[in-house]
Design a protein around this motif. Structure first.
Motif, PDB file in Angstrom:
ATOM      1  N   SER A  85       0.813  -1.220   0.000  1.00  0.00           N
ATOM      2  CA  SER A  85       0.000   0.000   0.000  1.00  0.00           C
ATOM      3  C   SER A  85       0.843   1.265   0.000  1.00  0.00           C
ATOM      4  CB  SER A  85      -0.934   0.003   1.213  1.00  0.00           C
ATOM      5  OG  SER A  85      -0.177  -0.042   2.408  1.00  0.00           O
ATOM      6  N   ASP A  86       2.142   1.148   0.312  1.00  0.00           N
ATOM      7  CA  ASP A  86       2.998   2.334   0.372  1.00  0.00           C
ATOM      8  C   ASP A  86       3.745   2.590  -0.934  1.00  0.00           C
ATOM      9  OD1 ASP A  86       4.632   0.098   0.613  1.00  0.00           O
ATOM     10  OD2 ASP A  86       6.025   1.062   2.011  1.00  0.00           O
ATOM     11  N   ARG A  87       3.400   1.848  -1.990  1.00  0.00           N
ATOM     12  CA  ARG A  87       4.039   2.043  -3.294  1.00  0.00           C
ATOM     13  C   ARG A  87       2.970   2.261  -4.349  1.00  0.00           C
ATOM     14  NH1 ARG A  87       7.704  -2.540  -5.171  1.00  0.00           N
ATOM     15  NH2 ARG A  87       8.276  -0.937  -6.680  1.00  0.00           N
ATOM     16  N   PRO A  88       3.321   2.907  -5.472  1.00  0.00           N
ATOM     17  CA  PRO A  88       2.346   3.075  -6.546  1.00  0.00           C
ATOM     18  C   PRO A  88       1.847   1.728  -7.064  1.00  0.00           C
ATOM     19  CG  PRO A  88       4.230   4.516  -6.890  1.00  0.00           C
ATOM     20  CD  PRO A  88       4.589   3.599  -5.750  1.00  0.00           C
ATOM     21  N   VAL A  89       0.580   1.666  -7.398  1.00  0.00           N
ATOM     22  CA  VAL A  89      -0.023   0.422  -7.879  1.00  0.00           C
ATOM     23  C   VAL A  89       0.687  -0.075  -9.135  1.00  0.00           C
ATOM     24  CG1 VAL A  89      -2.141  -0.585  -8.836  1.00  0.00           C
ATOM     25  CG2 VAL A  89      -2.265   0.919  -6.844  1.00  0.00           C
ATOM     26  N   HIS A 134      -5.685 -20.279  -8.679  1.00  0.00           N
ATOM     27  CA  HIS A 134      -5.577 -19.166  -9.619  1.00  0.00           C
ATOM     28  C   HIS A 134      -6.583 -18.070  -9.290  1.00  0.00           C
ATOM     29  CE1 HIS A 134      -6.269 -17.403 -13.817  1.00  0.00           C
ATOM     30  NE2 HIS A 134      -5.116 -16.952 -13.399  1.00  0.00           N
ATOM     31  N   ALA A 135      -7.809 -18.465  -8.994  1.00  0.00           N
ATOM     32  CA  ALA A 135      -8.849 -17.487  -8.657  1.00  0.00           C
ATOM     33  C   ALA A 135      -8.489 -16.724  -7.387  1.00  0.00           C
ATOM     34  CB  ALA A 135     -10.194 -18.191  -8.489  1.00  0.00           C
ATOM     35  N   ALA A 136      -7.873 -17.391  -6.434  1.00  0.00           N
ATOM     36  CA  ALA A 136      -7.476 -16.715  -5.194  1.00  0.00           C
ATOM     37  C   ALA A 136      -6.424 -15.649  -5.477  1.00  0.00           C
ATOM     38  CB  ALA A 136      -6.955 -17.734  -4.187  1.00  0.00           C
ATOM     39  N   ALA A 137      -5.460 -15.969  -6.345  1.00  0.00           N
ATOM     40  CA  ALA A 137      -4.422 -14.995  -6.698  1.00  0.00           C
ATOM     41  C   ALA A 137      -5.031 -13.817  -7.452  1.00  0.00           C
ATOM     42  CB  ALA A 137      -3.338 -15.670  -7.531  1.00  0.00           C
ATOM     43  N   GLU A 138      -5.911 -14.108  -8.389  1.00  0.00           N
ATOM     44  CA  GLU A 138      -6.590 -13.038  -9.125  1.00  0.00           C
ATOM     45  C   GLU A 138      -7.384 -12.144  -8.171  1.00  0.00           C
ATOM     46  OE1 GLU A 138      -7.649 -14.025 -13.715  1.00  0.00           O
ATOM     47  OE2 GLU A 138      -9.042 -14.761 -12.211  1.00  0.00           O
ATOM     48  N   GLY A 139      -8.046 -12.773  -7.221  1.00  0.00           N
ATOM     49  CA  GLY A 139      -8.833 -12.020  -6.255  1.00  0.00           C
ATOM     50  C   GLY A 139      -7.971 -11.078  -5.429  1.00  0.00           C
ATOM     51  N   MET A 140      -6.790 -11.534  -5.056  1.00  0.00           N
ATOM     52  CA  MET A 140      -5.881 -10.702  -4.278  1.00  0.00           C
ATOM     53  C   MET A 140      -5.424  -9.490  -5.097  1.00  0.00           C
ATOM     54  SD  MET A 140      -2.382 -11.884  -2.319  1.00  0.00           S
ATOM     55  CE  MET A 140      -3.257 -13.255  -1.592  1.00  0.00           C
ATOM     56  N   ILE A 141      -5.116  -9.727  -6.378  1.00  0.00           N
ATOM     57  CA  ILE A 141      -4.687  -8.635  -7.257  1.00  0.00           C
ATOM     58  C   ILE A 141      -5.833  -7.650  -7.479  1.00  0.00           C
ATOM     59  CG2 ILE A 141      -3.984  -8.095  -9.641  1.00  0.00           C
ATOM     60  CD1 ILE A 141      -2.391 -10.801  -9.538  1.00  0.00           C
ATOM     61  N   ARG A 142      -7.029  -8.173  -7.733  1.00  0.00           N
ATOM     62  CA  ARG A 142      -8.193  -7.314  -7.975  1.00  0.00           C
ATOM     63  C   ARG A 142      -8.498  -6.445  -6.744  1.00  0.00           C
ATOM     64  NH1 ARG A 142     -11.218 -11.063  -9.021  1.00  0.00           N
ATOM     65  NH2 ARG A 142     -11.049 -11.065 -11.300  1.00  0.00           N
ATOM     66  N   THR A 143      -8.455  -7.042  -5.582  1.00  0.00           N
ATOM     67  CA  THR A 143      -8.716  -6.306  -4.347  1.00  0.00           C
ATOM     68  C   THR A 143      -7.682  -5.207  -4.140  1.00  0.00           C
ATOM     69  OG1 THR A 143      -9.781  -8.211  -3.318  1.00  0.00           O
ATOM     70  CG2 THR A 143      -8.925  -6.524  -1.831  1.00  0.00           C
ATOM     71  N   TYR A 144      -6.435  -5.525  -4.416  1.00  0.00           N
ATOM     72  CA  TYR A 144      -5.352  -4.554  -4.265  1.00  0.00           C
ATOM     73  C   TYR A 144      -5.572  -3.350  -5.178  1.00  0.00           C
ATOM     74  CZ  TYR A 144      -0.778  -2.393  -4.701  1.00  0.00           C
ATOM     75  OH  TYR A 144       0.250  -1.473  -4.757  1.00  0.00           O
ATOM     76  N   ILE A 145      -5.877  -3.606  -6.437  1.00  0.00           N
ATOM     77  CA  ILE A 145      -6.093  -2.507  -7.388  1.00  0.00           C
ATOM     78  C   ILE A 145      -7.326  -1.696  -6.988  1.00  0.00           C
ATOM     79  CG2 ILE A 145      -6.560  -1.907  -9.799  1.00  0.00           C
ATOM     80  CD1 ILE A 145      -5.135  -4.586 -10.551  1.00  0.00           C
ATOM     81  N   ALA A 146      -8.386  -2.393  -6.591  1.00  0.00           N
ATOM     82  CA  ALA A 146      -9.661  -1.741  -6.284  1.00  0.00           C
ATOM     83  C   ALA A 146      -9.567  -0.778  -5.110  1.00  0.00           C
ATOM     84  CB  ALA A 146     -10.733  -2.783  -6.006  1.00  0.00           C
ATOM     85  N   GLU A 147      -8.610  -0.994  -4.219  1.00  0.00           N
ATOM     86  CA  GLU A 147      -8.469  -0.091  -3.073  1.00  0.00           C
ATOM     87  C   GLU A 147      -8.151   1.334  -3.507  1.00  0.00           C
ATOM     88  OE1 GLU A 147      -5.546  -1.995  -0.644  1.00  0.00           O
ATOM     89  OE2 GLU A 147      -6.983  -3.462   0.153  1.00  0.00           O
ATOM     90  N   ARG A 148      -7.448   1.485  -4.646  1.00  0.00           N
ATOM     91  CA  ARG A 148      -7.087   2.838  -5.098  1.00  0.00           C
ATOM     92  C   ARG A 148      -7.632   3.191  -6.479  1.00  0.00           C
ATOM     93  NH1 ARG A 148      -0.805   3.366  -3.706  1.00  0.00           N
ATOM     94  NH2 ARG A 148      -0.853   1.112  -3.532  1.00  0.00           N
TER      95      ARG A 148
END
Length: 197
Positions: A85-89, A134-148
């Motif tokens: 969270s402390d670095r650019p997406v 695979h879906a779990a990894a995608e979900g983690m990436i999607r959640t990360y992007i969606a925060e910002r």
């Protein structure tokens, strides 16, 4: 893709160690793909008989599930460490692709991503297990992007996922890490441009 068969090390194992068996099976599945590895091949490499195999793992898909669990803790891209969270997406997503390029091409015998390649398995149980990871990894990436960048989360997750599938496939075809990285650099610029708008 390297089709060289992994074989049992010389000498007889002292005793059957299920954890060691999972580590050896991981290399087999990674090198040859789930469908190409038979129970007979696994038992031969491990130096055990089929009853011992079935008692320990139930079936080949059961062994594969154990392999995926091990791979998740030892061989996959450390998304939790990279997606900060402390670095650019854009920087973090580029770092994910860079890690994938180096990891997928690091060992010619086990090139590509075990999970991504497993999503193409013919066996429904094995394919479902790989798809879940695979879906779990995608979900983690999607959640990360969606925060910002919530409006871009779906599109960028698709981009990352498709790009990683391509990296895995090309690594299995023999592309070097340097060659994969040349393409990752292009993707990194595209991510930076997309997230500046």
């Amino acid at each position: 893709m390297n089709t060289k068969k992994l074989s049992r090390p010389p000498g007889r194992p002292r005793s059957f160690d299920p954890d060691q068996a999972v580590a050896i099976a991981q290399r087999l599945f990674h090198a040859q793909g789930y469908d190409a590895v038979s129970v007979a091949h696994v038992t031969d490499v491990l130096g055990i008989n089929p009853p011992s195999f079935y008692a320990a793992f139930g079936n080949k898909a059961g062994l594969y599930a154990r392999v995926l669990d091990r791979y998740a803790s030892t061989g996959t891209i450390p998304l939790k460490e990279i997606l900060r969270s402390d670095r650019p997406v854009a920087d973090c997503l580029a770092a994910v692709l860079e890690d994938a390029a180096w990891r997928y091409a690091a060992d010619p015998e086990t090139a590509g991503c075990l999970v991504l390649e497993g999503t193409h398995a013919e066996d429904p149980q094995a394919r479902a297990a790989a798809c879940q990871f695979h879906a779990a990894a995608e979900g983690m990436i999607r959640t990360y992007i969606a925060e910002r960048h919530p409006e871009k989360a779906e599109r960028l997750t698709d981009f990352i996922s498709l790009f990683m599938q391509g990296l895995s496939a090309k690594a299995r075809q023999g592309y070097s890490a340097d060659r994969l990285m040349n393409t990752v650099r292009l993707a990194s610029r595209a991510l930076a441009d997309e997230l500046q708008t």
